[in-house]
Design an enzyme around this catalytic site. Structure first.
Site, PDB file in Angstrom:
ATOM      1  N   HIS A 190      -1.605   0.285   1.555  1.00  0.00           N
ATOM      2  CA  HIS A 190      -0.654   0.926   0.644  1.00  0.00           C
ATOM      3  C   HIS A 190      -0.307   2.343   1.062  1.00  0.00           C
ATOM      4  O   HIS A 190       0.762   2.848   0.748  1.00  0.00           O
ATOM      5  CB  HIS A 190      -1.149   0.834  -0.791  1.00  0.00           C
ATOM      6  N   GLU A 432       1.493 -14.944  -2.996  1.00  0.00           N
ATOM      7  CA  GLU A 432       0.750 -14.154  -2.003  1.00  0.00           C
ATOM      8  C   GLU A 432      -0.684 -14.636  -1.848  1.00  0.00           C
ATOM      9  O   GLU A 432      -1.486 -14.025  -1.166  1.00  0.00           O
ATOM     10  CB  GLU A 432       0.819 -12.660  -2.329  1.00  0.00           C
ATOM     11  N   ASP A 456      -0.172  -9.793   1.488  1.00  0.00           N
ATOM     12  CA  ASP A 456      -1.405 -10.426   1.013  1.00  0.00           C
ATOM     13  C   ASP A 456      -1.525 -11.865   1.489  1.00  0.00           C
ATOM     14  O   ASP A 456      -2.615 -12.322   1.815  1.00  0.00           O
ATOM     15  CB  ASP A 456      -1.453 -10.378  -0.519  1.00  0.00           C
ATOM     16  N   CYS A 503       9.123 -10.162  -0.261  1.00  0.00           N
ATOM     17  CA  CYS A 503       9.070  -8.704  -0.403  1.00  0.00           C
ATOM     18  C   CYS A 503       7.919  -8.091   0.391  1.00  0.00           C
ATOM     19  O   CYS A 503       7.654  -6.909   0.287  1.00  0.00           O
ATOM     20  CB  CYS A 503       8.982  -8.315  -1.870  1.00  0.00           C
TER      21      CYS A 503
END
Ligand code: PEP
Ligand code: MG
Length: 578
Positions: A190, A432, A456, A503
């Site tokens: 992240h 995911e 993920d 995404c």
């Protein structure tokens, strides 16, 4: 000196290094002679006083910059310093054990943290983060170490650190950080995502950058290639200066295609949308030509603070984004805490495997009172634009039904209170987790769309921690296992007449665009900077040709082969890719 790590956010920057020291403090178990006891106690008391002054100083600074409310957060820290039980326990053990105060203080602190982490009481649990923070400050005083903070930076610098927490990263844009480089981390951590969002060049996973670079060294960060150069010679500086100019020129050309439609030469229209983490990014979303927001990550709201965001606060942010993006749609992803994003307010006991723990929708289902506040804020904001909602980390139909039940309860509450919201708001599931990808046909019955979260999905299907640089070579988006899962999700979605988007970062890599187009993906959502290039590929390749290429790719046996093949096709079909 040249270091090669992992590219996290494109661009080139050069400047002075600033080392943010976030090491774990090494504490030795040292015996002390009895005659030094009084000295040791005095050292402890002095450290407490100095820490108190340090915190008061921070409080004053924050109060001036952000207002008194934010400064009050530190009252809890001051209380820890005044805790008689803790202080007395340290002093009595000092007398009994005759060990250095650093060691005893650290040991007492650990016990406190352990006990507080286990209690059920939320208030006490929240104190764990305060105790940790204050404890570290006292230990630094005892050890004579100072931690520079991001707030200390008042000139343009390149930040060098072991790691950056997402909340550190979130506060970067306010500071003068022109690039950063870290020892650990992977492409889809992240921290990397946030850097891209803020358009700050970054390289991660450099392993030894904190050891190699010294404060004040001149460094170049080449975020596009994951490279850091320490004290470069004139020739290198000149080379990178030219490269930076070239990149800036390219960006201008790319932005020119922003207003062209995103459609293949044989007429297949694709939705090209943007990922955002904070509303400040909307100007960049627009300047890069997105037709909406395909992923609005909301957890940054919850980070870097000790209280929870209120319904009003969230409502006004979501409303703001919805209004600014009208008539285009915005997909708000509900809270995805856990994994590598933690909340100080809800410091829950540490988990052995946070990515496999109480993360995302699991956390929300366990804490419906927090989830409902967010759902209410999203629903209320839906009256002001075109919002859609999606749940992260769905692993099976039961979780999806449970989330929808809570959503329906909140809708009912709003109806009773005559609060308006969009009754037709679309609800989607992120795919995911491999179990979700394999049961997409079952999930499709309960949602309006899917959005594939490859960051993920890849980590879970290949068992490769997305933030671990040691195994980054195994993190292969084009691995045949991943491709089969993606293909299955798109097929199942279309069979149930729902649209399927992506995404994860894979959606922003031109090397995979033809492949995903060929699988029938309806929407690509990625960081704004990636959009023009993806559009260029889509506008250059016939859907029919892409389908053939995707079919061929599925016959290959390794991720590397697939990637080589798709890159070759990209070169052939889009020779002038910027
Ligand atoms: C993903 O997993 O691909 C995703 C988009 O979600 P995040 O990166 O926030 O986990
Ligand atoms: Mg995810």
């Amino acid at each position: 000196m040249f270091l090669k790590g992992i590219p996290a956010s494109p661009g080139i920057a050069s400047g002075k290094a600033f080392i943010l020291d976030s090491e774990t403090l090494a504490i030795l178990k040292k015996e002390i002679p009895e005659r030094d006891l009084a000295k040791e106690i005095a050292r402890f008391e002095e450290a407490l006083i100095r820490t108190r002054q340090e915190i008061l100083g921070i409080q004053e600074h924050i109060s001036e910059q952000l207002g008194i409310k934010h400064a009050e957060i530190f009252n809890a820290h001051l209380l820890v310093l005044e805790d008689r039980t803790l202080i007395e326990e340290v002093i009595s053990r000092l007398k009994k054990e005759l060990l250095c105060v650093e060691y005893i203080f650290d040991d007492v602190l650990k016990k406190y943290i352990d006990v507080f982490s286990k209690v059920e009481d939320e208030y006490l649990k929240e104190r764990v983060a305060d105790i940790r923070d204050v404890g570290k400050r006292v230990l630094r005083q005892l050890l004579g170490k100072k931690r520079e903070t991001l707030a200390d930076i008042n000139e343009k610098v390149i930040l060098i650190s072991y790691d950056l927490s997402p909340s550190d990263t979130a506060s970067l844009h306010k500071k003068n950080v022109i690039a950063f480089a870290t020892d650990i981390g992977g492409k889809t951590s992240h921290t990397a995502i946030m850097a891209k969002a803020l358009e700050i060049p970054a390289a991660v996973g450099l392993k030894t950058v904190t050891k190699t670079v010294k404060n004040g060294d001149m460094v170049i960060v080449d975020g596009s290639n994951g490279i850091v150069i320490v004290n470069p010679d004139e020739e290198t500086i000149e080379k990178y200066r030219r490269e930076r100019t070239r990149l800036e020129e390219q960006e201008t050309i790319l932005i020119k295609i922003r207003d062209l439609p995103c459609v293949t030469p044989d007429g297949r229209e694709i939705d090209l949308t943007a990922n955002i983490e904070i509303p400040d990014e909307i100007p960049s979303v627009k300047s890069h030509g997105a037709s909406g927001i395909g992923l609005y990550r909301t957890e940054f709201f919850y980070l870097d603070r000790v209280d929870l965001p209120t319904e009003e606060e969230q409502y006004s942010a979501y409303k703001n984004v919805a209004e600014q993006m009208t008539p285009n749609s915005v997909i708000i992803r509900t809270l995805d805490l856990g994994g590598d994003k933690f909340l100080s307010q809800l410091t829950t006991p540490r988990e052995m495997n946070p990515f496999l723990g109480q993360r995302a929708i699991r956390f929300c289902l366990a804490r419906p009172e927090i989830f409902k506040v967010q759902l209410k804020a999203i629903l209320r904001a839906s009256a002001h634009g075109k919002l859609k909602i999606m749940y992260p980390m769905i692993s099976g139909i039961e979780e999806l039904l449970a989330a929808n039940t809570i959503l329906n309860e909140v809708k009912e509450e709003l109806r009773e209170k005559k609060v308006s919201f969009d009754e037709d708001m679309q609800v989607g599931a992120m795919i995911e987790v491999p179990s979700a990808a394999l049961t997409a046909d079952i999930l499709a019955r309960e949602v309006d769309f899917f959005s594939i979260g490859t960051n993920d999905l890849i980590q879970y299907s290949l068992a490769v921690d997305r933030v671990n640089e040691k195994i980054a070579y195994l993190y292969e988006p084009a691995h045949p296992a991943v491709l089969r899962l993606i293909k299955n999700v798109i097929y199942a979605g279309h069979k149930a007449n729902i649209w399927v988007g992506m995404c994860g970062e894979m959606a922003g890599e031109p090397a995979f665009t033809i492949l995903l187009l060929g699988f029938g993906l309806d929407e690509f959502s990625t960081s704004p900077v990636n959009l023009p290039r993806i559009k260029q590929v889509i506008r250059s390749v016939e859907y029919k040709a892409a389908q053939k290429i995707a079919e061929e790719a599925l016959t290959l046996s390794t991720g590397r082969e697939v990637e080589e093949y798709t890159k070759e096709k990209l070169k052939e079909l889009v020779p002038n890719l910027l």
